[in-house]
Design a protein around this motif. Sequence first.
Motif, PDB file in Angstrom:
ATOM      1  N   UNK A 185      -1.263  -0.803   7.393  1.00 45.34           N
ATOM      2  CA  UNK A 185       0.020  -0.746   6.698  1.00 45.34           C
ATOM      3  C   UNK A 185       0.742   0.562   7.011  1.00 45.34           C
ATOM      4  N   UNK A 186       0.018   1.673   6.917  1.00 46.63           N
ATOM      5  CA  UNK A 186       0.637   2.964   7.224  1.00 46.63           C
ATOM      6  C   UNK A 186       1.004   3.042   8.704  1.00 46.63           C
ATOM      7  N   UNK A 187       0.124   2.499   9.559  1.00 47.39           N
ATOM      8  CA  UNK A 187       0.404   2.527  11.000  1.00 47.39           C
ATOM      9  C   UNK A 187       1.709   1.808  11.320  1.00 47.39           C
ATOM     10  N   UNK A 188       1.967   0.691  10.629  1.00 50.14           N
ATOM     11  CA  UNK A 188       3.232  -0.028  10.836  1.00 50.14           C
ATOM     12  C   UNK A 188       4.421   0.863  10.498  1.00 50.14           C
ATOM     13  N   UNK A 189       4.335   1.538   9.361  1.00 50.34           N
ATOM     14  CA  UNK A 189       5.443   2.389   8.923  1.00 50.34           C
ATOM     15  C   UNK A 189       5.638   3.575   9.860  1.00 50.34           C
ATOM     16  N   UNK A 190       4.517   4.075  10.414  1.00 53.22           N
ATOM     17  CA  UNK A 190       4.589   5.232  11.310  1.00 53.22           C
ATOM     18  C   UNK A 190       4.946   4.843  12.738  1.00 53.22           C
ATOM     19  N   UNK A 191       4.891   3.545  13.048  1.00 56.05           N
ATOM     20  CA  UNK A 191       5.181   3.100  14.407  1.00 56.05           C
ATOM     21  C   UNK A 191       4.103   3.455  15.404  1.00 56.05           C
ATOM     22  N   UNK A 192       2.841   3.541  14.926  1.00 63.79           N
ATOM     23  CA  UNK A 192       1.706   3.865  15.788  1.00 63.79           C
ATOM     24  C   UNK A 192       0.588   2.858  15.510  1.00 63.79           C
ATOM     25  N   UNK A 193      -0.281   2.577  16.470  1.00 68.06           N
ATOM     26  CA  UNK A 193      -1.403   1.661  16.214  1.00 68.06           C
ATOM     27  C   UNK A 193      -2.473   2.327  15.354  1.00 68.06           C
TER      28      UNK A 193
ATOM     29  N   UNK B 174       0.853  -1.182   0.000  1.00 61.32           N
ATOM     30  CA  UNK B 174       0.000   0.000   0.000  1.00 61.32           C
ATOM     31  C   UNK B 174       0.894   1.240   0.000  1.00 61.32           C
ATOM     32  N   UNK B 175       0.544   2.195  -0.844  1.00 65.97           N
ATOM     33  CA  UNK B 175       1.342   3.412  -0.973  1.00 65.97           C
ATOM     34  C   UNK B 175       0.424   4.613  -0.874  1.00 65.97           C
ATOM     35  N   UNK B 176       0.596   5.379   0.176  1.00 65.11           N
ATOM     36  CA  UNK B 176      -0.264   6.540   0.366  1.00 65.11           C
ATOM     37  C   UNK B 176       0.040   7.611  -0.678  1.00 65.11           C
ATOM     38  N   UNK B 177      -1.007   8.240  -1.160  1.00 71.67           N
ATOM     39  CA  UNK B 177      -0.817   9.377  -2.038  1.00 71.67           C
ATOM     40  C   UNK B 177      -0.298  10.558  -1.215  1.00 71.67           C
ATOM     41  N   UNK B 178      -0.043  11.652  -1.885  1.00 68.57           N
ATOM     42  CA  UNK B 178       0.591  12.805  -1.243  1.00 68.57           C
ATOM     43  C   UNK B 178      -0.437  13.910  -1.023  1.00 68.57           C
ATOM     44  N   UNK B 179       0.001  14.998  -0.440  1.00 72.25           N
ATOM     45  CA  UNK B 179      -0.864  16.158  -0.231  1.00 72.25           C
ATOM     46  C   UNK B 179      -0.274  17.360  -0.953  1.00 72.25           C
TER      47      UNK B 179
END
Length: 684
Positions: free
Chosen positions: A422-430, A99-104
Amino acid sequence: LALTLRAYHEGFLDIDTRMTTEPNTRTSGVYAAVVTRLTHAAAPAALRSSYDNHIAPFGPAGHTPFRAGEGRHHFVQRGLDWAMIQASGGATVTWLNDFAESFTVFEDSAKNRFQQPRYTGANIPQLGSEAQATEDALFWITEIARANITSYRDRLIDNILPPPGESVRFGSRLAFDSGAVSDTRATEQFIAYTGYTRQERRGETIEIAFGVPSVRFGTSYFPYSTLGENFDRLKLPGMDSEGYWPLAADTVTQWPLFADAIRRDLRIAKAMGFHVIRLHYLDVIARLDPRVQRAYLDFLFGELRHLRLGAMLSPSDARFTPAQIAAMVSRYRDVVEAVELENEILIWGIPQDRPRYWNAVYDAVKAVAPRMPVHLTAHTNTGIFTRLSQLGVRFDRIGGHAYIDSLDAIPSGRGFALAMGNYASKAGKPAVITEWNWRGLTRMTPEARAKVYPAIIGGALESRAIGEFHQFQFQETLNVNPRLGRTGIRHYEPLRLSRRPKPEAFELMDLMHRFVGVDDPIRRLKAPHSVTALDAAGRATATVTVTNHGSKAERLRAAVEGPSDLRSTLTSAAEVRLAPGGTASFTVKLATRGTSPGFYHWFLRLRSADGSLRYIWSEARMTAKPAFDVKTASLVTYPGTAGAAIDLDYTKPVRVVYGQNAPVLEMESAYVIASTLESASGRP
């Protein structure tokens, strides 16, 4: 483009790609994609793919849908999960897509819902992923800038690249096997690769967890906005607006009149298995007299404390000051579990004036409760959290909301949950999902919806990416004006207006019982939902049978709780010991304080020796012909009297019918009539 490849001897090749916009590049009004080619010598028919959890063969000239299809959900899906190529010699390569988050991007304009400049999402919440095949190659297409549909234009700017000098990043994995790989195995590899992982250092040891071991459940219950009535010109006094969830002020200023209803609802939530009550739109009471607010909240939190239910504070805007939120957290610290800042604001971006306010609330809450999690909520536009971090905004969890808009969209639910985890894993947050349900299935019968409901909720839970999951919302209401909305009110609650459970409620309870921790009281102690018919005098005797499904013996102390207009007396032993697999029966004598027809909900409260609580929910029905008000003047002209128009034989089944393609107001009127007649007659 910067490309990094990591080869692992065990048979994996990880591909990491970073695309950076060069200076002086045109960034708006463009389409852009990165195309990766994999050449192969596979047999032509040996390609398969999973596209947003839809698995199908992928021919030698095949291509993915490129967002084609009915339904707006196609424009928030990211696309290809995995593709599998089997070579003529039998070996297989499975191409897994992270999963790849888009940008802002920054929108320097006040022509948006915030009426001020904002950071907002670009193109699509997650980068689009498509594929196309030829005889000897598979082309993997990652869409960076693309179009979206009109209904998302208020939350996304489409056909746009990152600003010059900024980057977007995405990855994939090739998994090699010497033999054939099943669809199930490919899906397992995909979830393992993209799912939630947690890493913690404990002294000299590093603990890695794949997925969450269990789930805590919550629901949105906001009596101040859902216990009123709004029939266009006929409203509960104090109704403050026509929008969704207006403040029914009298339910707060006159809260003792509604205390029984609130107690009943919270006990049903506890009995169903919920752990947390999300106090949604809490800020609507901010304008009331502070003394009234405090008395009301003292009562509400007192009930939560009695039931051992946690609370999540979830204001919808910045109407409360940081000091006011901190004061609430401090006063009810033993009950409040989390603070959700400004419900759903991140779906539409980051208004320029909010980061300072959010950090002020964060600091104020941490000053009185240092371990209290504070978070904001997006859809699957997780890139907005990257921008929050760049702006210095502090938050503890990755919050998300998602809804299933059609039957075709149901398989997408897994991807919505995985995107957050998936993003939570990369950010180190639940990750926490604080709203989830269906949205576009209102015209289906409850019985038909119950058949698909396990997949609607289960797709998110089975990802094992979400440790706290909130269903939205709890109970059917008459607070929303039936005229509102072109598509109708959703009616996605598990409880009817009478609080009788819809078929979906039983499916939801089954899912909760399956995914909670092994020591949770709702998993250890089970009892069926019982229904007792009261006689004409309002009397009956009910029996509740409880089974110990745990691995240890239970010592239980029972008590009965119910509404003020129902006397309920335990006539069997109050203390029992239950061996594993054992059962115990409790007998309760019921008697109404009057003869009003309706549904009386009562509860068996079981306290275990370890202090844990289990509530068992039972229903008593007093059936009679409902009483109709025929004196109040009405704008409706009836043939004969108003009472005669609906003078039905209520001893027979009654159904209210609307056409499959009826106008919204007809459909909503059918819901109102059915809900009211059921509640007033005590008969389904």
